[in-house]
Motif scaffolding. Structure first.
Motif, PDB file in Angstrom:
ATOM      1  N   HIS A 199       0.820  -1.220   0.000  1.00 47.17           N
ATOM      2  CA  HIS A 199       0.000   0.000   0.000  1.00 47.17           C
ATOM      3  C   HIS A 199       0.851   1.266   0.000  1.00 47.17           C
ATOM      4  CE1 HIS A 199      -3.697  -2.298   0.763  1.00 47.17           C
ATOM      5  NE2 HIS A 199      -2.937  -3.062   1.512  1.00 47.17           N
ATOM      6  N   GLY A 201       2.560   4.627  -0.346  1.00 46.92           N
ATOM      7  CA  GLY A 201       2.121   5.863  -0.995  1.00 46.92           C
ATOM      8  C   GLY A 201       0.657   6.174  -0.809  1.00 46.92           C
ATOM      9  N   HIS A 202      -0.150   5.169  -0.427  1.00 48.30           N
ATOM     10  CA  HIS A 202      -1.577   5.471  -0.203  1.00 48.30           C
ATOM     11  C   HIS A 202      -2.101   4.679   0.998  1.00 48.30           C
ATOM     12  CE1 HIS A 202      -2.242   1.759  -2.575  1.00 48.30           C
ATOM     13  NE2 HIS A 202      -1.313   2.259  -3.362  1.00 48.30           N
ATOM     14  N   THR A 204      -3.908   4.444   4.457  1.00 49.69           N
ATOM     15  CA  THR A 204      -4.933   5.192   5.196  1.00 49.69           C
ATOM     16  C   THR A 204      -5.179   4.499   6.540  1.00 49.69           C
ATOM     17  OG1 THR A 204      -6.708   3.807   4.301  1.00 49.69           O
ATOM     18  CG2 THR A 204      -6.109   5.782   3.021  1.00 49.69           C
ATOM     19  N   THR A 207      -6.360   1.115   5.929  1.00 46.14           N
ATOM     20  CA  THR A 207      -5.287   0.175   5.579  1.00 46.14           C
ATOM     21  C   THR A 207      -4.720  -0.454   6.844  1.00 46.14           C
ATOM     22  OG1 THR A 207      -4.663   1.701   3.794  1.00 46.14           O
ATOM     23  CG2 THR A 207      -3.122  -0.085   4.292  1.00 46.14           C
TER      24      THR A 207
END
Length: 367
Positions: A199, A201-202, A204, A207
């Motif tokens: 995951h 770079g993105h 959250t 996540t």
């Protein structure tokens, strides 16, 4: 008064929210009003564990949060106390001592640190980008940002390091033959690393919640004598005008728990439903310690456990309950994302009642 020791009081301490085993003073993880978060893991190293009662790693978590207004400052507080008082004493509420050293993750709005210890010795690594995890083993190699002044001398005097070439804290201080539980932790550490990289770079809050619920990797444990007793995910915006949000389950096994948001604001509504009972003649305070068991479960914990039993006995009803809890969590996350995105502005009173209201809503589903 810490769990076993009494130490000098600081002139001023910060407000903290803690997820902790109810019998001790410290915490396994928590946050303070300045957006500093700290959590710990047990490790076994070449340094012998301290049979004598000293500071627990969990005491250091709380002391760092109470006395540090940044991750770096919390780390400095913790290592100064570690060097002065040492770490030791049983970390489990049982007559047979269970003792370990500690690794810590510390984070604030701008940077993160990994702090790893072996007795009174330590090494720390500053993390400025990407992701990092810890899991019951030393993981700081050659990339040491700060260290105990006598660390390398200690390694040389014990014959663990020749003094030439680069120095790796994990290589030098790890046990040559790891206990079985540390061998098992290697796979968990690697799986956590890979899940984070997937995951990159993105990442959250959602996540992190999904990773903490991952049973295949062993990150989420629900049996074998240990259980994932509580889980926490924090969102620390770089923008100082936005609040830090800390999600706590306050119940075991995150795969069947609700992450509930907590925000530091004035006039916070107390939440007795997640506070464990206290005992006048607590077996953790009597010498010899832990000679009998007391029921430390708080109200939410009791109701949550009863609900888990229902889930196992009546799968259809259990599935409906789980879906209702997931919906409750989703609504909470939606509200927080709207708050951090600037599309809603809750009143100070709403924020003060936020965690309490989420706990109340969850308990309604159980009853």
């Amino acid at each position: 008064k810490c769990t076993y020791l009494e130490i000098e009081q600081a002139e001023r301490t910060h407000a903290v929210v803690l997820s902790r085993p109810a019998w001790l003073w410290g915490a396994e993880m928590g946050a303070n009003e300045h957006g500093v978060c700290v959590g710990n893991e047990g490790v076994w190293t070449r340094e012998p564990v301290g049979e004598d009662e000293a500071l627990l790693g969990m005491d250091l978590v709380r002391l760092g949060l109470e006395r540090g207004s940044s991750a770096r400052e919390a780390m400095e507080v913790m290592v100064a106390l570690l060097e002065r008082y040492g770490q030791g004493g049983s970390c489990k509420e049982e007559p047979v001592p269970f003792i370990y050293h500690n690794t810590f993750l510390l984070a604030d709005r701008s940077e993160a640190w990994v702090l790893e210890t072996a007795g009174r010795y330590w090494a720390a690594q500053c993390i400025r980008e990407g992701s990092r995890n810890i899991s019951n083993q030393l993981s700081i190699g050659r990339e040491i940002t700060a260290e105990h002044p006598g660390l390398r001398q200690r390694a040389q005097s014990q014959g663990w390091w020749g003094g030439d070439g680069e120095f790796s804290f994990a290589e030098v201080f790890s046990l040559p033959h790891q206990p079985a539980r540390m061998e098992a932790a290697k796979a968990r550490y690697q799986a956590g690393k890979e899940l984070l990289q997937q995951h990159a770079g993105h990442i959250t809050a959602e996540t992190f919640m999904a990773i903490l619920r991952d049973k295949a990797s062993g990150i989420c444990v629900d049996s074998e004598g240990f259980c994932t007793a509580g889980s926490m995910v924090s969102v620390l915006p770089r923008d100082p005008t936005l609040p830090c949000v800390h999600f706590f389950t306050a119940t075991p096994d995150p795969s069947r728990s609700v992450f509930k948001p907590f925000i530091f604001v004035p006039g916070l509504k107390p939440c007795p439903q997640v506070r464990s009972p206290t005992f006048h003649d607590d077996p953790a305070r009597q010498i010899p310690r832990f000679q009998r068991r007391v029921d430390r479960r708080h109200q939410l914990y009791r109701q949550h456990q009863a609900a888990l039993e229902l889930m196992e006995q009546d799968q259809e009803r259990g599935q409906k309950l789980l879906e209702a809890l997931q919906e409750l969590e989703r609504q909470g996350l939606e509200g927080i994302n709207a708050l951090l995105g600037g599309t809603v502005t809750p009143s100070p009173e709403e924020l003060a009642d936020l965690f309490f209201d989420c706990v109340e809503a969850e308990m309604k589903f159980y009853t």
